[in-house]
Design a protein around this motif. Structure first.
Motif, PDB file in Angstrom:
ATOM      1  N   GLY A 413     -16.257  26.084  -5.782  1.00  0.00           N
ATOM      2  CA  GLY A 413     -17.557  25.451  -5.939  1.00  0.00           C
ATOM      3  C   GLY A 413     -17.491  23.951  -6.142  1.00  0.00           C
ATOM      4  N   LEU A 414     -16.367  23.336  -5.793  1.00  0.00           N
ATOM      5  CA  LEU A 414     -16.218  21.889  -5.970  1.00  0.00           C
ATOM      6  C   LEU A 414     -16.729  21.099  -4.771  1.00  0.00           C
ATOM      7  N   MET A 415     -16.946  21.760  -3.664  1.00  0.00           N
ATOM      8  CA  MET A 415     -17.530  21.123  -2.490  1.00  0.00           C
ATOM      9  C   MET A 415     -18.218  22.193  -1.658  1.00  0.00           C
ATOM     10  N   SER A 416     -19.192  21.785  -0.873  1.00  0.00           N
ATOM     11  CA  SER A 416     -19.909  22.734  -0.031  1.00  0.00           C
ATOM     12  C   SER A 416     -19.229  22.846   1.323  1.00  0.00           C
ATOM     13  N   ARG A 417     -19.539  23.943   1.998  1.00  0.00           N
ATOM     14  CA  ARG A 417     -18.997  24.107   3.338  1.00  0.00           C
ATOM     15  C   ARG A 417     -19.567  23.053   4.278  1.00  0.00           C
ATOM     16  N   ARG A 418     -20.833  22.672   4.062  1.00  0.00           N
ATOM     17  CA  ARG A 418     -21.441  21.624   4.885  1.00  0.00           C
ATOM     18  C   ARG A 418     -20.680  20.311   4.731  1.00  0.00           C
ATOM     19  N   GLU A 419     -20.295  19.990   3.498  1.00  0.00           N
ATOM     20  CA  GLU A 419     -19.542  18.753   3.259  1.00  0.00           C
ATOM     21  C   GLU A 419     -18.190  18.801   3.943  1.00  0.00           C
ATOM     22  N   ALA A 420     -17.530  19.962   3.873  1.00  0.00           N
ATOM     23  CA  ALA A 420     -16.215  20.088   4.497  1.00  0.00           C
ATOM     24  C   ALA A 420     -16.311  19.976   6.015  1.00  0.00           C
ATOM     25  N   VAL A 421     -17.350  20.582   6.596  1.00  0.00           N
ATOM     26  CA  VAL A 421     -17.513  20.521   8.043  1.00  0.00           C
ATOM     27  C   VAL A 421     -17.867  19.104   8.478  1.00  0.00           C
ATOM     28  N   ALA A 422     -18.740  18.435   7.706  1.00  0.00           N
ATOM     29  CA  ALA A 422     -19.118  17.061   8.049  1.00  0.00           C
ATOM     30  C   ALA A 422     -17.915  16.129   8.005  1.00  0.00           C
ATOM     31  N   ARG A 424     -15.117  16.729   9.021  1.00  0.00           N
ATOM     32  CA  ARG A 424     -14.386  16.881  10.277  1.00  0.00           C
ATOM     33  C   ARG A 424     -15.110  16.240  11.444  1.00  0.00           C
ATOM     34  N   GLY A 425     -16.265  15.600  11.152  1.00  0.00           N
ATOM     35  CA  GLY A 425     -17.031  14.966  12.205  1.00  0.00           C
ATOM     36  C   GLY A 425     -17.787  15.947  13.071  1.00  0.00           C
ATOM     37  N   VAL A 426     -18.190  17.086  12.481  1.00  0.00           N
ATOM     38  CA  VAL A 426     -18.857  18.145  13.237  1.00  0.00           C
ATOM     39  C   VAL A 426     -20.189  18.460  12.568  1.00  0.00           C
ATOM     40  N   ASP A 427     -21.195  18.765  13.380  1.00  0.00           N
ATOM     41  CA  ASP A 427     -22.495  19.209  12.897  1.00  0.00           C
ATOM     42  C   ASP A 427     -22.390  20.685  12.533  1.00  0.00           C
ATOM     43  N   ILE A 428     -22.725  21.048  11.288  1.00  0.00           N
ATOM     44  CA  ILE A 428     -22.526  22.420  10.837  1.00  0.00           C
ATOM     45  C   ILE A 428     -23.412  23.395  11.602  1.00  0.00           C
ATOM     46  N   GLU A 429     -24.647  22.980  11.954  1.00  0.00           N
ATOM     47  CA  GLU A 429     -25.508  23.867  12.739  1.00  0.00           C
ATOM     48  C   GLU A 429     -24.886  24.173  14.097  1.00  0.00           C
ATOM     49  N   GLN A 430     -24.341  23.147  14.722  1.00  0.00           N
ATOM     50  CA  GLN A 430     -23.702  23.340  16.011  1.00  0.00           C
ATOM     51  C   GLN A 430     -22.466  24.218  15.870  1.00  0.00           C
ATOM     52  N   LEU A 431     -21.690  24.015  14.818  1.00  0.00           N
ATOM     53  CA  LEU A 431     -20.490  24.818  14.599  1.00  0.00           C
ATOM     54  C   LEU A 431     -20.848  26.280  14.380  1.00  0.00           C
ATOM     55  N   ASP A 432     -21.832  26.546  13.515  1.00  0.00           N
ATOM     56  CA  ASP A 432     -22.217  27.930  13.242  1.00  0.00           C
ATOM     57  C   ASP A 432     -22.753  28.608  14.495  1.00  0.00           C
ATOM     58  N   ALA A 433     -23.517  27.874  15.312  1.00  0.00           N
ATOM     59  CA  ALA A 433     -24.031  28.448  16.557  1.00  0.00           C
ATOM     60  C   ALA A 433     -22.887  28.802  17.507  1.00  0.00           C
ATOM     61  N   GLU A 434     -21.881  27.949  17.563  1.00  0.00           N
ATOM     62  CA  GLU A 434     -20.734  28.232  18.422  1.00  0.00           C
ATOM     63  C   GLU A 434     -19.943  29.431  17.920  1.00  0.00           C
ATOM     64  N   ILE A 435     -19.772  29.536  16.604  1.00  0.00           N
ATOM     65  CA  ILE A 435     -19.041  30.677  16.042  1.00  0.00           C
ATOM     66  C   ILE A 435     -19.793  31.974  16.309  1.00  0.00           C
ATOM     67  N   ALA A 436     -21.131  31.941  16.092  1.00  0.00           N
ATOM     68  CA  ALA A 436     -21.930  33.133  16.343  1.00  0.00           C
ATOM     69  C   ALA A 436     -21.869  33.538  17.808  1.00  0.00           C
TER      70      ALA A 436
END
Length: 468
Positions: A413-422, A424-436
């Motif tokens: 709980g020290l950082m959010s997944r959104r922060e970790a993805v950002a 990496r220079g990636v949009d989390i919405e785009q990443l989740d859509a690609e994974i799905a």
């Protein structure tokens, strides 16, 4: 015994002597001073920028420094991500990404290429200039040469506004307009340049402010310009010395005291030609001996001097020395990791205070507001203005350890997944859509992928298993 009042006066006027750096004498007189920094910036800015442009075009270290800062601050481009609710956020992100291909009014690059150009000019010239270009209900950007902002125009206007080096301020000191030439110097093409007044809302003026009240930017090469020039001259001298030393020359005596039938220029009793490898100079004076040149060698202290000077230049430019010279011979895992951590802090600070605040946010505000006004996006201005900027991914020294540390931070709980993805220079919405989409496609094809369980920590003290 001196009266108490005299002692107090003596202490009052001699107090600065407590600071050795403010003392007099020969040591103090050799130290330069800068009493009025704003005046110094105004007077030296143009000359410094011109010299920095020459160095960046001709000096390998200066060119490497420019590329290092552009790569660190911009890389592949800083991307905007709207903070609006989900449906509106996706609409804005797609529309902005589409606009980035059309952002350049000159049609030569995209929005991310313009970011590259802005930072490149800020590093070299100390400032960058861009203007909004309205084309119907579309907005474009045109990056200008910084020298188009008329530095010679300083005046008090009839309305009480003050123009300082081409930047107009109102009575409260706010920037209200810029006085800009229509083309760069040297591009008159037989027609004199025309200067126009641009409202401040139409201009993006990007520079690193180092002094309160500063109006124009200063090249980032200012602290190291003398060092770079001296090092360049020293290297040229060393190169010439080695070239001359490589001309292994011998002096030959003619037995009869003449140089005939040898070719060359007669100088007194000697005949010599142009110096070249293997040249022999014949002397016509009897009784002289033969001598050979002694080529100078580059010693270890010379190499160390060059390395130290390059490190000083790197420090003055705010860069790790290995980014400036490309030399990793003295770098180990611990040193490069510590250097990268500190450098990334500096990069993040500049990305926020310089690139995002002075360039990216005004562009987003103008673009998003126009999207609302034109009706292309059905939302209020307050809903579309909040935005986050995703910087390019910072590569790791040891990816395995860094990923594990990142996963542990998310799980704790020290950082959010959104922060970790950002990061990496990636949009989390785009990443989740690609994974799905990947998971759906794999399921439709009957494919199953499993993640191997984490390996237990290695125990060097545990005896090796015996073969059965």
């Amino acid at each position: 015994m001196a009266p108490p009042m005299l002692n107090r006066l003596r202490n009052l006027f001699s107090g600065k002597r407590s600071y050795q750096a403010a003392g007099g004498g020969r040591r103090g007189q050799s130290m330069q001073t800068m009493h009025h920094q704003l005046h110094s910036i105004a007077a030296a800015r143009g000359t410094l920028a011109a010299r920095a442009r020459y160095l960046a075009a001709n000096n390998p270290l200066a060119a490497s420094a420019v590329e290092a800062w552009v790569s660190a601050l911009v890389g592949t481009g800083v991307k905007g991500q709207a903070k609006a609710p989900a449906p509106l956020r996706n609409t804005l992100n797609v529309a902005f990404e589409t606009w980035t291909d059309e952002s350049d009014a000159d049609g030569l690059t995209d929005f991310y290429g313009q970011q590259d150009l802005i930072i490149r000019r800020v590093v070299i010239d100390g400032e960058a200039l861009a203007v909004f270009v309205q084309e119907g209900d579309q907005i474009r950007l045109r990056v200008l040469e910084a020298e188009q902002l008329d530095a010679s125009h300083t005046a008090t206007l009839s309305n009480g506004n003050v123009v300082v080096q081409g930047v107009e301020h109102d009575a409260k000191g706010r920037r209200v307009a810029f006085h800009i030439f229509d083309r760069p110097a040297g591009m008159e093409l037989g027609v004199a340049r025309q200067r126009s007044r641009y409202p401040a809302s139409e201009v993006l003026h990007v520079f690193r402010r180092i002094v309160p009240g500063q109006v124009r930017g200063v090249t980032w090469f200012a602290p190291v310009m003398v060092r770079l020039n001296d090092l360049d001259g020293w290297r040229d001298a060393e190169m010439m010395r080695q070239r001359v030393a490589s001309l292994f020359v011998g002096f030959v005596i003619a037995p009869d005291g003449t140089a005939a039938p040898l070719d060359g220029d007669q100088q007194g009793t000697a005949v010599s030609g142009a110096m070249a490898p293997g040249t022999l100079t014949y002397l016509s004076e009897p009784g002289q001996d033969i001598r050979f040149s002694d080529p100078a060698k580059i010693g270890q202290e010379t190499i160390q001097f060059a390395d130290i000077t390059e490190r000083e230049i790197a420090v003055g430019l705010g860069l790790p020395d290995y980014l400036l010279s490309g030399d990793l011979s003295d770098v180990n895992y611990s040193s490069i990791r510590a250097g990268m951590v500190e450098f990334r802090r500096r990069v993040e600070a500049l990305q926020h205070s310089l690139l995002a605040f002075q360039f990216l946010r005004p562009v987003w505000r103008r673009w998003a507001t126009l999207e609302c006004i034109s009706g292309r996006v059905e939302a209020s201005t307050a809903e579309v203005l909040p935005v986050a900027w995703i910087t390019p991914r910072q590569h790791w020294v040891d990816p395995s350890k860094d990923v594990i540390a990142e996963i542990d931070a998310i799980n704790a709980g020290l950082m959010s997944r959104r922060e970790a993805v950002a990061a990496r220079g990636v949009d989390i919405e785009q990443l989740d859509a690609e994974i799905a989409a990947d998971n759906q496609r794999a399921a439709s094809l009957g494919l199953t992928f499993t993640t191997p369980p984490p390996r237990p920590p290695a125990n060097d003290n545990q005896p090796a298993a015996k073969a059965a």
